[in-house]
Motif scaffolding. Sequence first.
Motif, mmCIF file in Angstrom:
data_model
loop_
_atom_site.group_PDB
_atom_site.id
_atom_site.type_symbol
_atom_site.label_atom_id
_atom_site.label_comp_id
_atom_site.label_asym_id
_atom_site.label_seq_id
_atom_site.Cartn_x
_atom_site.Cartn_y
_atom_site.Cartn_z
ATOM 1 N N UNK A 57 8.709 -14.913 -0.111
ATOM 2 C CA UNK A 57 8.082 -14.216 -1.211
ATOM 3 C C UNK A 57 8.704 -13.360 -1.917
ATOM 4 N N UNK A 58 8.670 -12.941 -2.531
ATOM 5 C CA UNK A 58 8.998 -11.146 -3.730
ATOM 6 C C UNK A 58 7.666 -10.344 -3.063
ATOM 7 N N UNK A 59 7.987 -9.086 -2.959
ATOM 8 C CA UNK A 59 7.528 -8.341 -2.507
ATOM 9 C C UNK A 59 7.241 -7.000 -3.782
ATOM 10 N N UNK A 60 6.779 -6.133 -4.256
ATOM 11 C CA UNK A 60 5.071 -6.136 -3.314
ATOM 12 C C UNK A 60 4.302 -7.576 -3.543
ATOM 13 N N UNK A 61 3.173 -8.494 -2.862
ATOM 14 C CA UNK A 61 2.359 -9.762 -3.657
ATOM 15 C C UNK A 61 1.232 -8.663 -4.796
ATOM 16 N N UNK A 62 0.868 -9.248 -4.986
ATOM 17 C CA UNK A 62 -0.502 -8.334 -5.795
ATOM 18 C C UNK A 62 -1.006 -8.305 -4.868
ATOM 19 N N UNK A 63 -1.804 -8.997 -3.139
ATOM 20 C CA UNK A 63 -2.171 -8.349 -2.368
ATOM 21 C C UNK A 63 -1.641 -6.914 -1.571
ATOM 22 N N UNK A 64 -0.791 -6.790 -1.540
ATOM 23 C CA UNK A 64 -0.025 -5.925 -1.517
ATOM 24 C C UNK A 64 -0.589 -4.597 -2.134
ATOM 25 N N UNK A 65 0.175 -4.739 -3.813
ATOM 26 C CA UNK A 65 -0.411 -3.505 -4.662
ATOM 27 C C UNK A 65 -1.922 -3.255 -4.743
ATOM 28 N N UNK A 66 -2.495 -4.196 -4.563
ATOM 29 C CA UNK A 66 -4.027 -3.867 -4.681
ATOM 30 C C UNK A 66 -4.670 -2.999 -3.498
ATOM 31 N N UNK A 67 -3.562 -3.202 -1.848
ATOM 32 C CA UNK A 67 -4.302 -2.463 -0.431
ATOM 33 C C UNK A 67 -3.225 -1.221 -1.035
#
Length: 125
Positions: free
Chosen positions: A1-11
Amino acid sequence: MKRPTRREIDHRLRDAEGAVASDALQILNPESVAADAIELGYLIHRDLPRVLAELIQTATADDYAGGRPPEKSYENKILANELFAFRVYSKRFDCRIYLKFTLFDETFWLVSLHRNRHKGGRNHG
């Protein structure tokens, strides 16, 4: 999976919002940010926290314009910290704004905040 994920960005955006709200804010290159503030027409000492809050609250994972994975800083004060860049439309400035920051020790470090300058590619605004 490519970083950053949508969840990581939202965080990261929520962490950034919290740091700015609690006035845990540092500017990596004050001279550069000041020159860009003059161009945009706001005063750093009076308006920067409010400008940042508006941009961060408006930003979404779709506005992410940084590297995948995020680039790491080479600046001594934030060495090796991941940089998160966004292109966000600002109603205040009526244009796309390029915002780059990192979070370090619960502090928001502003790297760049200026009118989007890139033409073409993913940074076109």
